[in-house]
Design a protein around this motif. Sequence first.
Motif, PDB file in Angstrom:
ATOM      1  N   LEU A  80      76.396  46.827  93.948  1.00  0.00           N
ATOM      2  CA  LEU A  80      77.006  45.521  93.754  1.00  0.00           C
ATOM      3  C   LEU A  80      76.245  44.443  94.522  1.00  0.00           C
ATOM      4  N   GLU A  81      75.865  44.774  95.755  1.00  0.00           N
ATOM      5  CA  GLU A  81      75.106  43.808  96.554  1.00  0.00           C
ATOM      6  C   GLU A  81      73.671  43.678  96.045  1.00  0.00           C
ATOM      7  N   GLU A  82      73.119  44.787  95.587  1.00  0.00           N
ATOM      8  CA  GLU A  82      71.755  44.737  95.048  1.00  0.00           C
ATOM      9  C   GLU A  82      71.678  43.833  93.825  1.00  0.00           C
ATOM     10  N   ALA A  83      72.707  43.896  92.970  1.00  0.00           N
ATOM     11  CA  ALA A  83      72.720  43.054  91.784  1.00  0.00           C
ATOM     12  C   ALA A  83      72.715  41.572  92.153  1.00  0.00           C
ATOM     13  N   ALA A  84      73.470  41.238  93.212  1.00  0.00           N
ATOM     14  CA  ALA A  84      73.494  39.842  93.656  1.00  0.00           C
ATOM     15  C   ALA A  84      72.160  39.435  94.261  1.00  0.00           C
ATOM     16  N   ARG A  85      71.526  40.360  94.967  1.00  0.00           N
ATOM     17  CA  ARG A  85      70.243  40.042  95.593  1.00  0.00           C
ATOM     18  C   ARG A  85      69.149  39.820  94.555  1.00  0.00           C
ATOM     19  N   THR A  86      69.197  40.554  93.441  1.00  0.00           N
ATOM     20  CA  THR A  86      68.172  40.402  92.400  1.00  0.00           C
ATOM     21  C   THR A  86      68.263  39.055  91.706  1.00  0.00           C
TER      22      THR A  86
END
Length: 393
Positions: free
Chosen positions: A9-15
């Motif tokens: 979930l956090e990775e998606a926001a970071r991308t």
Amino acid sequence: SMRNLPSDLEEAARTTGASIWQVSRDVTLPMVMPALIFAASLNVLLGFETFGIPLVLGDPNGIMVLTTYIYKLTTLFGTPTYQLMAVVAVVLILITLPLVWMQRRLLRNARKYVAMGGKGARVSTLKLGKSGQIIALSTIGFWLFVSVGLPIGGITVRAFVDAWGEGVNLFDQLTFANFDHLLEVPSLIRGIVNTVILSVVGGAVAVGIYLMVGLAGHRNWGASNTLLDYIVLLPRALPGLVIGLAFFWVFLFVPFLTPLRPTLVSIFVAYVVVGLSYGLRLLQGTLLQVAPELEESARTTGATIGRTWKDVVIPIVRPGLAGAWALIMIIFLREYATGVYLMGAGTEVIGSLMVSLLQTGAMNTIAALSLISVVLTGAGLALALRLGAKIHD
């Protein structure tokens, strides 16, 4: 809750180019909102029932709160002031009811907090920059020094000296006599042993009870679950003194419970009720993050509800059980007000002993008991963290 939040979930926001602060604010924080809401409601109630700190710091300066007021009246008149306790209990219950209603309203759409599906694990993907690390570590370090280092340091020093005050050279007052005195008094030794048994063994049993209650209300959004939410928080709204006195009279006048009054069972039952809101809310915050599809998949293969809980839900929330046990163990270690009226020969606990010793001014003994309590708490936390690491592996 943060540990159980999958990193994708956090990775998606970071991308998408979001900074770490934006991810924390817009992804992590909203996903752990149930735990925050549960913690906030419990802390509000904790403020009403706090007894030890106001008694030690406020009472000598003429500052009283509800709990110390009740305790002083009981001490002054020699008998419990039932009418005042009843009024206080009713007022706190009236405060609790709208608090629970607000909590349920905020968590009405629980599905949006689901974070654990068929796959997903917490991985350290969000890293602070160098300046962020310095700011975070400095803030945490300062807070730990003020809130942990100074109090524990003061307790440690006081436990190993026989005099304390302005102009006193502490190096000339160093002694082990405070701990030697503990070994000479049977009631103090029993208090330490009883506290360990209640916190470690009793805490584990209590978590098992809370898990059964939590699973009974899991995925149940009907009237029974609403009633459960209100019942869970009501005992926490009452001061420990009131709960302890109530259980004292229950064990005294209910015939088949009377033989259990002079045993640790009476204190354990009272502790279970006092810690119910903490343990259950912690487990519920974890259970809310389990996707219902996991349980539905097990049910479609013919598994019963009990089998689904045993093989699907409980293994997923097992790290939460270790955290709940650590929290309940600490609560049982530090609980003192509840045991004031239940304490008797053979049922002494550290907290209640310190309250009774405070009236006699035996600060040396209190300091030694306090240090032992701190050591026990630290050992319990270390054990719980080690257990949690093994579970994650």
